[in-house]
Design an enzyme around this catalytic site. Sequence first.
Site, PDB file in Angstrom:
ATOM      1  CG  HIS A   1      -2.092  -0.953   1.063  1.00 39.40           C
ATOM      2  ND1 HIS A   1      -3.235  -0.686   0.344  1.00 39.40           N
ATOM      3  CD2 HIS A   1      -2.243  -2.214   1.540  1.00 39.40           C
ATOM      4  CE1 HIS A   1      -4.052  -1.727   0.400  1.00 39.40           C
ATOM      5  NE2 HIS A   1      -3.467  -2.671   1.107  1.00 39.40           N
ATOM      6  CB  THR A   2       4.399   1.977  -0.064  1.00 37.11           C
ATOM      7  OG1 THR A   2       4.812   0.767  -0.720  1.00 37.11           O
ATOM      8  CG2 THR A   2       4.477   1.786   1.440  1.00 37.11           C
TER       9      THR A   2
ATOM     10  CB  SER B   1     -11.680 -16.517 -19.996  1.00 37.54           C
ATOM     11  OG  SER B   1     -11.196 -17.117 -18.808  1.00 37.54           O
TER      12      SER B   1
ATOM     13  CB  SER C   1      -0.717  -8.938  -9.112  1.00 35.44           C
ATOM     14  OG  SER C   1      -1.175  -7.796  -9.780  1.00 35.44           O
ATOM     15  CB  SER C   2      -4.514 -13.157 -11.456  1.00 35.93           C
ATOM     16  OG  SER C   2      -5.626 -12.625 -10.748  1.00 35.93           O
ATOM     17  CB  SER C   3      -6.007  -7.948 -12.126  1.00 35.55           C
ATOM     18  OG  SER C   3      -5.237  -7.336 -11.115  1.00 35.55           O
TER      19      SER C   3
ATOM     20  CG  ASP D   1      -0.026  -5.362  -8.204  1.00 33.80           C
ATOM     21  OD1 ASP D   1       0.885  -5.443  -7.356  1.00 33.80           O
ATOM     22  OD2 ASP D   1      -1.227  -5.359  -7.908  1.00 33.80           O
TER      23      ASP D   1
ATOM     24  N   GLY E   1      -7.352 -14.048  -6.604  1.00 33.76           N
ATOM     25  CA  GLY E   1      -7.738 -13.681  -5.247  1.00 33.76           C
ATOM     26  C   GLY E   1      -6.729 -14.040  -4.187  1.00 33.76           C
TER      27      GLY E   1
END
Length: 402
Positions: free
Chosen positions: A34-35, A67, A124-126, A170, A120
């Site tokens: 979160h930095t 997909s 960081s799959s996204s 990411d 999830g």
Amino acid sequence: MPAQTVATAFQRHFGYAAPLLVRAPGRINLIGEHTDYNLGYVLPAAIDKEIYFAVGLNSGSEIRLVSHDLNDCCTVAVDQLHRTDTQWANYLLGVAAQLQKRGVVLAGFDCVFGGNVPVGAGMSSSAAVECGLAFALDQLLGTHIDKMTLAHVAQKAEHEYAGVMCGLMDQFASLFGRDGQVVRLDCRSLAYAYFPFDTDACRLVLCNSGVKHSLADSEYNKRRQECERGVQLLQQHYPDVKSLRDATLQQLEQHQAEFDEVTYRRCRYVVQENQRVLDACEALQRRDLAAVGRLMHASHAGLRDEYEVSCPELDALEEAARGLPGVYGARMMGGGFGGCTLNLVAPAHVEAFIQTVGQAYQRRFGRPLETYQTSIVAGVSEAEIGELPVVNKTAPAPEDCA
């Protein structure tokens, strides 16, 4: 997900010449959570949990996405790009839309993708999905966009099409990873430096809490707003403070009375976490894994108590790992509210670690613990495929995913 499987699926769906094949890794973040959106420091690495893409230009006017893992399809006209109700497709469509915004003339293209990055779990799959397609389209269209710009394209896609106001870490990690090294990114200047991490000498073991987090539906965006509120308060006294990266603990403490308790704790965590990243880099240079581990435990405590993005399952996993033989450190990883803990474990103790922590987790939560051992690999790249059979098949309708 073997590359050949995705390539074969592409031929089955679209039936034309061999596509470009790309691999895009997920990531771990050793420390610095979160930095990134506070323009601070992060210390990620690309890992061997990867998504593969088969992408080809179709000489038409449609974007046709498949997909492989979800057995689902989505088709959108190139000149009518928009967010859809198909959430997984939005990550890909967002990349195409961002390229259009940068003046790239898009052609119709087909894409099949699939892989083994757990969704999830905080790997960081996204970002892997976004960066893999951005890289593939850059190659196919010959746009020669530099990797840092591609990272920003992918980040903006997540902002505008997935609704997550993520930082750059990411996407940067997926594109800039280097085999056997973690990379420190200064999210303000975008300067970066690599530090050696030998995963043969110290294994990276991920323990999946089994709690599925979705950053778009969690309090991720709220945390970002809380940090911005803290910056606004500090700017009244220190105009040069443009983000929490510019703030010091002394400044926070001097004006603590002006902060509400929650905002103060959020800001305090971020300022301290930035320093932990710098300290961890120095420890890696000394090859002092014990010091890195202590910083990881401190990071988890801050995420749990001050930033409040942990959950009982993650806390139990970090607590179970602490003090076990051969364990240097442990902490929750990723945006929070679920996902994995990252554990640094000496190779000789990995098997006992997995058994002990797994038993403790089973006793407390009544379900088995899924674990992954992972290695640090290079970032997004082309992948090799063998010769594929010629298939004569027309392109599928969106619902044709058999």
